[in-house]
Write a protein that holds these residues in place. Structure first.
Motif, PDB file in Angstrom:
ATOM      1  N   GLY A  29       0.825  -1.209   0.000  1.00 56.96           N
ATOM      2  CA  GLY A  29       0.000   0.000   0.000  1.00 56.96           C
ATOM      3  C   GLY A  29       0.856   1.255   0.000  1.00 56.96           C
ATOM      4  O   GLY A  29       0.562   2.225  -0.720  1.00 56.96           O
ATOM      5  N   ARG A 145      -9.248   2.389  10.810  1.00 55.78           N
ATOM      6  CA  ARG A 145      -9.677   1.099  10.257  1.00 55.78           C
ATOM      7  C   ARG A 145     -10.847   1.303   9.302  1.00 55.78           C
ATOM      8  O   ARG A 145     -11.831   1.965   9.657  1.00 55.78           O
ATOM      9  CB  ARG A 145     -10.091   0.139  11.382  1.00 55.78           C
ATOM     10  CG  ARG A 145     -10.399  -1.275  10.875  1.00 55.78           C
ATOM     11  CD  ARG A 145     -10.600  -2.251  12.018  1.00 55.78           C
ATOM     12  NE  ARG A 145     -11.786  -1.973  12.801  1.00 55.78           N
ATOM     13  CZ  ARG A 145     -13.024  -2.320  12.462  1.00 55.78           C
ATOM     14  NH1 ARG A 145     -13.237  -2.995  11.347  1.00 55.78           N
ATOM     15  NH2 ARG A 145     -14.056  -2.012  13.231  1.00 55.78           N
ATOM     16  N   ALA A 178      -5.202  -2.874  -0.167  1.00 58.05           N
ATOM     17  CA  ALA A 178      -3.860  -3.460   0.046  1.00 58.05           C
ATOM     18  C   ALA A 178      -3.820  -3.944   1.483  1.00 58.05           C
ATOM     19  O   ALA A 178      -2.875  -3.678   2.219  1.00 58.05           O
ATOM     20  CB  ALA A 178      -2.785  -2.401  -0.213  1.00 58.05           C
ATOM     21  N   ASP A 303      -0.688  -8.586  -1.327  1.00 57.56           N
ATOM     22  CA  ASP A 303      -1.221  -9.885  -0.922  1.00 57.56           C
ATOM     23  C   ASP A 303      -2.739  -9.964  -1.067  1.00 57.56           C
ATOM     24  O   ASP A 303      -3.292 -11.059  -1.167  1.00 57.56           O
ATOM     25  CB  ASP A 303      -0.833 -10.181   0.534  1.00 57.56           C
ATOM     26  CG  ASP A 303       0.581 -10.747   0.652  1.00 57.56           C
ATOM     27  OD1 ASP A 303       1.353 -10.623  -0.320  1.00 57.56           O
ATOM     28  OD2 ASP A 303       0.909 -11.308   1.719  1.00 57.56           O
ATOM     29  N   ALA A 313       9.441 -17.280  -2.892  1.00 58.22           N
ATOM     30  CA  ALA A 313       9.852 -15.902  -2.563  1.00 58.22           C
ATOM     31  C   ALA A 313       9.331 -14.862  -3.553  1.00 58.22           C
ATOM     32  O   ALA A 313      10.082 -14.054  -4.067  1.00 58.22           O
ATOM     33  CB  ALA A 313      11.384 -15.830  -2.478  1.00 58.22           C
TER      34      ALA A 313
HETATM   35  C1  LIG Z   1       7.602 -16.283   6.198  1.00 55.66           C
HETATM   36  C2  LIG Z   1       7.397 -15.400   5.015  1.00 55.66           C
HETATM   37  C3  LIG Z   1       8.435 -15.212   4.109  1.00 55.66           C
HETATM   38  C4  LIG Z   1       8.248 -14.396   2.990  1.00 55.66           C
HETATM   39  N1  LIG Z   1       9.279 -14.273   2.109  1.00 55.66           N
HETATM   40  C5  LIG Z   1       9.122 -13.515   1.000  1.00 55.66           C
HETATM   41  C6  LIG Z   1      10.172 -13.376   0.056  1.00 55.66           C
HETATM   42  O1  LIG Z   1      11.259 -13.939   0.227  1.00 55.66           O
HETATM   43  N2  LIG Z   1       9.979 -12.592  -1.052  1.00 55.66           N
HETATM   44  C7  LIG Z   1       8.791 -11.942  -1.263  1.00 55.66           C
HETATM   45  O2  LIG Z   1       8.668 -11.244  -2.282  1.00 55.66           O
HETATM   46  N3  LIG Z   1       7.761 -12.059  -0.382  1.00 55.66           N
HETATM   47  C8  LIG Z   1       7.901 -12.823   0.731  1.00 55.66           C
HETATM   48  N4  LIG Z   1       6.868 -12.935   1.633  1.00 55.66           N
HETATM   49  C9  LIG Z   1       5.601 -12.228   1.348  1.00 55.66           C
HETATM   50  C10 LIG Z   1       5.585 -10.765   1.823  1.00 55.66           C
HETATM   51  O3  LIG Z   1       5.899 -10.696   3.198  1.00 55.66           O
HETATM   52  C11 LIG Z   1       4.205 -10.193   1.550  1.00 55.66           C
HETATM   53  O4  LIG Z   1       3.904 -10.374   0.188  1.00 55.66           O
HETATM   54  C12 LIG Z   1       4.101  -8.698   1.852  1.00 55.66           C
HETATM   55  O5  LIG Z   1       4.516  -8.406   3.143  1.00 55.66           O
HETATM   56  C13 LIG Z   1       2.644  -8.265   1.697  1.00 55.66           C
HETATM   57  O6  LIG Z   1       2.525  -6.878   1.848  1.00 55.66           O
HETATM   58  P1  LIG Z   1       1.086  -6.190   1.788  1.00 55.66           P
HETATM   59  O7  LIG Z   1       1.341  -4.719   1.955  1.00 55.66           O
HETATM   60  O8  LIG Z   1       0.317  -6.656   0.611  1.00 55.66           O
HETATM   61  O9  LIG Z   1       0.284  -6.780   3.036  1.00 55.66           O
HETATM   62  P2  LIG Z   1       0.533  -6.660   4.593  1.00 55.66           P
HETATM   63  O10 LIG Z   1       1.981  -6.553   4.917  1.00 55.66           O
HETATM   64  O11 LIG Z   1      -0.237  -7.769   5.204  1.00 55.66           O
HETATM   65  O12 LIG Z   1      -0.113  -5.251   5.003  1.00 55.66           O
HETATM   66  C14 LIG Z   1      -1.503  -5.061   5.049  1.00 55.66           C
HETATM   67  C15 LIG Z   1      -1.778  -3.796   5.872  1.00 55.66           C
HETATM   68  O13 LIG Z   1      -3.179  -3.500   5.824  1.00 55.66           O
HETATM   69  C16 LIG Z   1      -3.596  -3.115   7.116  1.00 55.66           C
HETATM   70  N5  LIG Z   1      -5.059  -3.374   7.209  1.00 55.66           N
HETATM   71  C17 LIG Z   1      -5.682  -4.577   7.184  1.00 55.66           C
HETATM   72  N6  LIG Z   1      -7.018  -4.409   7.264  1.00 55.66           N
HETATM   73  C18 LIG Z   1      -7.239  -3.064   7.338  1.00 55.66           C
HETATM   74  C19 LIG Z   1      -8.421  -2.264   7.450  1.00 55.66           C
HETATM   75  N7  LIG Z   1      -9.649  -2.813   7.476  1.00 55.66           N
HETATM   76  N8  LIG Z   1      -8.301  -0.929   7.526  1.00 55.66           N
HETATM   77  C20 LIG Z   1      -7.060  -0.340   7.484  1.00 55.66           C
HETATM   78  N9  LIG Z   1      -5.912  -1.053   7.404  1.00 55.66           N
HETATM   79  C21 LIG Z   1      -6.004  -2.400   7.307  1.00 55.66           C
HETATM   80  C22 LIG Z   1      -2.767  -4.000   8.050  1.00 55.66           C
HETATM   81  O14 LIG Z   1      -2.725  -3.482   9.364  1.00 55.66           O
HETATM   82  C23 LIG Z   1      -1.419  -3.977   7.352  1.00 55.66           C
HETATM   83  O15 LIG Z   1      -0.604  -2.922   7.783  1.00 55.66           O
HETATM   84  C24 LIG Z   1       7.012 -13.755   2.762  1.00 55.66           C
HETATM   85  C25 LIG Z   1       5.959 -13.938   3.670  1.00 55.66           C
HETATM   86  C26 LIG Z   1       6.145 -14.755   4.775  1.00 55.66           C
HETATM   87  C27 LIG Z   1       4.996 -14.960   5.729  1.00 55.66           C
END
Ligand SMILES: Cc1cc2nc3c(=O)[nH]c(=O)nc-3n(C[C@H](O)[C@H](O)[C@H](O)COP(=O)(O)OP(=O)(O)OC[C@H]3O[C@@H](n4cnc5c(N)ncnc54)[C@H](O)[C@@H]3O)c2cc1C
Length: 417
Positions: A29, A145, A178, A303, A313
């Motif tokens: 995000g 939220r 996001a 995600d 990864a």
């Molecule tokens: C063990 C592990 C290893 C990994 N290794 C890799 C790797 O090697 N390479 C790679 O590319 N990826 C890897 N990943 C994946 C990577 O960590 C994720 O793809 C990435 O962190 C996702 O980011 P995001 O911003 O989409 O989601 P998130 O990090 O889940 O962020 C979502 C945000 O939305 C907020 N939110 C949720 N609901 C609401 C709401 N209703 N209102 C307001 N805010 C809200 C949350 O508080 C959070 O801050 C790994 C994941 C894991 C678990």
């Protein structure tokens, strides 16, 4: 020079709070907020966590392997520049072994540069926040939220609106979710997702070791559990153990000495004496693929669109590729006075993102299935796959170059929208 004529979409959007409202200030995000700001769009971001959790994010055990293309996107957005040099560990080679560990598929040998880089997730989150703070035009609301979403159906020109838990309501031509793989906003938009619960969990912990890891990542598909060793700076590696869900508690409860000993034995003691460093973390493994990435006035990113099994990864890499494509699509639409929330505009992003992510999502799930199945036919099949890949130079070359291209982000680059 006369001003360019205002389109009907421009006129109806004059009462909007922003061009784009983003739900979630995770690494995806925040990167999107920076990219859309640079594309000339007015952005507001809503994050449920308090500001402290963003400025000082807790170490969460995830070491994120980043591809060349992902690093390029981070550089352009100014995230990479906010990573301290000692937070970036080069990934020089990768080796994959099965069962006994006697056979290894090798990647990156003889390559001129690293396959990619490893950076702790909390460092990426911090850098992404700093990149957004470098752009005072982006409005970030923390402790906010999102609890409601209203997408206009069949009303041309009507805006999308978000409702916050405190009752505030905001409107914009486009809302982007996001908010993680279990995205509540995706559900509010009426978009389902294919979910694959692997019934397994990842337990991660750092280990210090006597021997030099030489920048090599090991993925050991053992019988009973999987162990990955990811090279970090300072004589450390991240041990990533994948176990059946009902055995995660046992691995978490191990003393530091017992954890280090198990990791040492399972890795064939290739890093010498090990010492467990810091806390262990635990993640249930669920893969998620949204049924659609867009709807009128709505898009999914990070995600929330594609939640990958971490073995290949790709999760955050895909998040960054999506950020790059969506920002480009919206910028082009704005320049040609098209409605940035129109579904035919958003479909360009959806098509490109699906083309990049779906084959890898399905391929990753197939690899996980083959390499974690404990039945004899599956064990024989994977041994055969590794043996064939190593001994048949043509096939080996194809597999390796496909995986190396994925790491370098080359395949993804080639199919830009
Ligand atoms: C063990 C592990 C290893 C990994 N290794 C890799 C790797 O090697 N390479 C790679 O590319 N990826 C890897 N990943 C994946 C990577 O960590 C994720 O793809 C990435 O962190 C996702 O980011 P995001 O911003 O989409 O989601 P998130 O990090 O889940 O962020 C979502 C945000 O939305 C907020 N939110 C949720 N609901 C609401 C709401 N209703 N209102 C307001 N805010 C809200 C949350 O508080 C959070 O801050 C790994 C994941 C894991 C678990």
């Amino acid at each position: 020079m006369s001003p360019s004529p205002e389109s009907p979409a421009d006129r109806s959007h004059n009462c909007a709070d922003a061009d784009v409202l983003i739900v979630g200030a995770g690494p995806a995000g925040l990167a999107l907020a920076a990219a859309l700001h640079d594309a000339g769009l007015a952005v507001q971001v809503f994050e449920q966590q308090p500001l402290d959790a963003l400025t000082e994010p807790a170490e969460d055990g995830r070491e994120i392997a980043l591809t060349h293309r992902a690093r390029e996107v981070m550089r352009r957005l100014g995230l990479w520049q906010h990573l301290p040099a000692d937070a970036v560990a080069p990934l020089r080679q990768a080796r994959v072994t099965d069962g006994s560990g006697s056979q290894a598929l090798r990647f990156g040998e003889g390559a001129a540069g690293p396959l990619g880089w490893l950076v702790a997730n909390h460092r990426i989150r911090q850098a992404a926040l700093q990149a957004v703070r470098d752009r005072p035009g982006v409005q970030l609301h923390t402790g906010a939220r999102v609890s409601g979403l209203d997408l206009p159906a069949g009303q041309p020109g009507a805006l999308a609106s978000l409702t916050l838990a405190d009752g505030r309501r905001l409107q914009a031509p486009l809302v982007v979710a996001a908010d993680s793989r279990l995205s509540a906003t995706r559900r509010l938009a009426g978009i389902g997702a294919a979910m694959r619960d692997f019934g397994r969990s990842v337990v991660v912990g750092r280990v210090a070791h006597a021997a030099d890891h030489q920048g090599i990542a090991w993925e050991c598909f053992r019988y009973g559990n999987t162990l990955a060793l990811l090279p970090m700076n300072g004589g450390l590696s991240s041990a990533v153990v994948t176990v059946p869900g009902d055995r995660a508690a046992e691995w978490l409860a191990l003393s530091d000495a017992a954890f280090a000993e198990r990791v040492g034995v399972q890795s064939g003691d290739r890093l010498g004496a090990l010492r467990s460093v810091g806390p262990r973390h635990h993640y249930p493994l669920v893969g998620v693929y949204a049924q659609r990435f867009v709807a009128p006035r709505f898009a999914l990113i990070g995600d929330a669109a594609v939640g990958m099994h971490p073995v290949t990864a790709h999760g955050y890499n895909f998040g960054l590729y999506g950020v790059e494509v969506l920002a480009r699509v919206l910028q082009a639409a704005r320049r040609s006075h098209r409605d940035i929330g129109a579904v035919d505009v958003l479909q360009d992003y959806a098509r490109a993102h699906r083309r990049i992510t779906l084959p890898v999502y399905l391929g990753t799930n197939a690899i996980v299935t083959l390499f974690t199945d404990e039945h004899r036919p599956a064990k024989l099949a994977r041994r055969a796959v590794l043996a064939l890949a190593e001994r048949a130079p043509g096939l080996s070359g194809l597999i390796k170059s496909a995986i190396t291209r994925q790491l370098m982000g080359a395949a993804a680059q080639a199919s830009k929208a």
